[in-house]
Design a protein around this motif. Structure first.
Motif, PDB file in Angstrom:
ATOM      1  N   UNK A 138      17.026  68.253  55.648  1.00 33.14           N
ATOM      2  CA  UNK A 138      17.814  67.272  54.905  1.00 33.14           C
ATOM      3  C   UNK A 138      17.827  65.930  55.616  1.00 33.14           C
ATOM      4  N   UNK A 139      18.717  65.068  55.175  1.00 31.19           N
ATOM      5  CA  UNK A 139      18.864  63.760  55.816  1.00 31.19           C
ATOM      6  C   UNK A 139      17.831  62.742  55.403  1.00 31.19           C
ATOM      7  N   UNK A 140      17.168  62.948  54.247  1.00 29.65           N
ATOM      8  CA  UNK A 140      16.177  61.986  53.786  1.00 29.65           C
ATOM      9  C   UNK A 140      16.789  60.634  53.499  1.00 29.65           C
ATOM     10  N   UNK A 141      15.986  59.577  53.610  1.00 29.43           N
ATOM     11  CA  UNK A 141      16.459  58.207  53.401  1.00 29.43           C
ATOM     12  C   UNK A 141      16.211  57.756  51.969  1.00 29.43           C
ATOM     13  N   UNK A 142      17.063  56.860  51.507  1.00 26.99           N
ATOM     14  CA  UNK A 142      17.015  56.360  50.132  1.00 26.99           C
ATOM     15  C   UNK A 142      17.226  54.850  50.157  1.00 26.99           C
ATOM     16  N   UNK A 143      16.482  54.130  49.317  1.00 23.18           N
ATOM     17  CA  UNK A 143      16.705  52.700  49.126  1.00 23.18           C
ATOM     18  C   UNK A 143      16.700  52.368  47.640  1.00 23.18           C
ATOM     19  N   UNK A 144      17.478  51.372  47.274  1.00 28.57           N
ATOM     20  CA  UNK A 144      17.536  50.857  45.910  1.00 28.57           C
ATOM     21  C   UNK A 144      17.452  49.330  45.976  1.00 28.57           C
ATOM     22  N   UNK A 145      16.580  48.745  45.164  1.00 35.10           N
ATOM     23  CA  UNK A 145      16.486  47.288  45.083  1.00 35.10           C
ATOM     24  C   UNK A 145      17.613  46.783  44.186  1.00 35.10           C
ATOM     25  N   UNK A 146      18.662  46.245  44.798  1.00 33.65           N
ATOM     26  CA  UNK A 146      19.816  45.784  44.040  1.00 33.65           C
ATOM     27  C   UNK A 146      19.490  44.657  43.079  1.00 33.65           C
ATOM     28  N   UNK A 147      18.500  43.810  43.413  1.00 35.22           N
ATOM     29  CA  UNK A 147      18.123  42.724  42.514  1.00 35.22           C
ATOM     30  C   UNK A 147      17.466  43.275  41.247  1.00 35.22           C
ATOM     31  N   UNK A 148      16.610  44.291  41.416  1.00 41.04           N
ATOM     32  CA  UNK A 148      15.961  44.896  40.261  1.00 41.04           C
ATOM     33  C   UNK A 148      16.998  45.572  39.364  1.00 41.04           C
ATOM     34  N   UNK A 149      17.926  46.288  39.964  1.00 44.17           N
ATOM     35  CA  UNK A 149      18.968  46.962  39.195  1.00 44.17           C
ATOM     36  C   UNK A 149      19.823  45.930  38.453  1.00 44.17           C
ATOM     37  N   UNK A 150      20.206  44.867  39.137  1.00 46.75           N
ATOM     38  CA  UNK A 150      21.006  43.832  38.501  1.00 46.75           C
ATOM     39  C   UNK A 150      20.250  43.131  37.380  1.00 46.75           C
TER      40      UNK A 150
END
Length: 421
Positions: free
Chosen positions: A256-268
């Protein structure tokens, strides 16, 4: 298209707007058709037949004299008190490309036409002749368009050469993040990279921090083994970090402990296109935040989830679900003002907007999953990227990090671009 540095805290009330522009040498194509002197100002006619003019007040001209006696030619800092006497005794056109003003104290100031055009503040139709510095463009991405190959630089190259440091900062600006490969697995590696940019940003956690997932006492939920949802770091602090560097120092028998990223500009950007009312609420209604630590101060602030640029596009983001506090009277007042509605509708719409934001943030459409391993740092723009960690089930992991302020890393990038152009 997208501007990064609209960083106003926006506590409460409408935000002051400030775009972050590309550094550029403006080369105005000046065309002066006449200069008139008034009692308190001069009027420069750039194109009289097209009604293009600028007005410059004597108070402003004296205060901003660009000569080396008044302003340091390199540091651009004022050397004298330029507010005392703004009464000219003579105004003349100096040659063909400048205006000279003689002040009552005997000082003479020269203002080139190019300088006046570049600094024009009271004008008419000026944009027809005044070059505008272009906004930086960024690359938006989601799960299906995540950069491939990922943005990467070499650790030793970054330490050795300013061109490689600039390449690192430009990649972070463009994509929101960059991996720094071949990094020695120790905290001082983070420090060396961050100090190439500028002073480390201090906080409750100190200028540099490390944590182990295993046997430890939990001072904050992020130090536990639990799943950490996508968030920006420390939005409860007035000066939230601008740039973060994470580095796994050791990893053993990890499940476990995998990393996650989200592009907040794309989501917005997606929200603005498909649910503009929700986006408007999340960029105009401030939400209370609260954070406390053992034997330390309480941290309170109001945050807008999205900051926007002059085009209305996302230019910054502050969000951490675990520190978000109840919507209050100020939130309700702002929501009613945005929607022109009553209390019931405003509160219902706010929860619809936040709920939809959560659905996007915690779903798969905008999520990039990856493994953060020893020897590879992750540098990220904390005002754009939301990061997370999946549940750490078993094993051992040691992680460290440092921060730079937004002003430091953007200022360093601009300085290097200017010097290496």
């Amino acid at each position: 298209m997208y501007s990064l540095a609209r960083k106003t805290l926006r506590i409460p009330g409408p935000a002051a707007k400030a775009a972050y522009l590309l550094p550029s040498v403006l080369r105005p194509a000046t065309c002066v058709s006449g200069i008139n002197k008034g009692d308190k100002s001069i009027l420069v006619n750039w194109k009289k037949e097209e009604d293009v003019w600028s007005k410059f007040h004597f108070n402003w001209l004296r205060d901003n004299c660009p000569c080396p006696k008044c302003k340091h030619p390199e540091l651009k800092q004022r050397l004298l008190d330029t507010l005392e006497d703004a009464n000219p005794v003579n105004v003349s056109v100096e040659g063909k490309d400048a205006v000279e003003v003689e002040w009552r104290d005997g000082h003479r100031s020269q203002y080139s036409h190019d300088w006046l055009l570049t600094n024009s503040y009271c004008h008419n139709n000026i944009n027809s002749i005044k070059p505008q510095a272009p906004k930086r463009k960024v690359t938006l991405w989601d799960r299906d368009t995540v950069p491939d190959p990922p943005p990467e630089v070499n650790y030793h190259d970054v330490l050795a050469d300013d061109k490689n440091l600039l390449a690192l900062l430009q990649k972070v600006y463009q994509y929101g993040y960059c991996f720094i490969l071949d990094s020695p697995p120790m905290l001082e590696s983070n420090v060396k990279v961050a100090e190439r940019i500028g002073p480390l940003q201090n906080s409750y956690y100190g200028k540099k921090w490390s944590m182990e997932l295993g046997d430890m006492s939990v001072e904050h939920i992020s130090y536990s083994k639990s799943r950490i949802l996508p968030h920006t770091d420390n939005p409860s602090f007035y000066d939230a970090p601008g740039l973060g560097i994470l580095h796994v120092l050791a990893l053993k028998d990890a499940i476990g402990g995998g990393s996650v990223m989200v592009d907040g500009f794309k989501l917005g950007h997606h929200m603005r296109q498909h649910f503009p009312e929700y986006f408007s609420l999340l960029s105009n209604v401030s939400i209370p935040y609260y954070l406390t630590f053992k034997d330390s101060a309480d941290y309170r602030i109001r945050r807008y989830i999205f900051l926007v640029d002059s085009d209305g596009e996302p230019s910054g983001i502050h969000f951490n679900h675990i520190d978000r506090q109840p919507l209050d009277e100020e939130s309700l007042y702002q929501a009613k003002k945005v929607l022109s509605c009553d209390d019931d509708v405003a509160m219902e719409k706010m929860y619809q907007a936040i709920r939809y934001f959560h659905q996007l943030l915690y779903g798969d459409q905008f999520t990039h999953r990856f493994a953060l391993l020893p020897g590879s740092m992750l540098m990220f723009n904390n005002k754009r990227m939301l990061h997370a960690r999946e549940e750490f089930i078993s094993g051992f992991r040691s992680l460290c990090g440092v921060y730079n302020s937004e002003q430091e890393w953007l200022g360093k990038m601009e300085k290097l671009e200017r010097e290496l152009a």
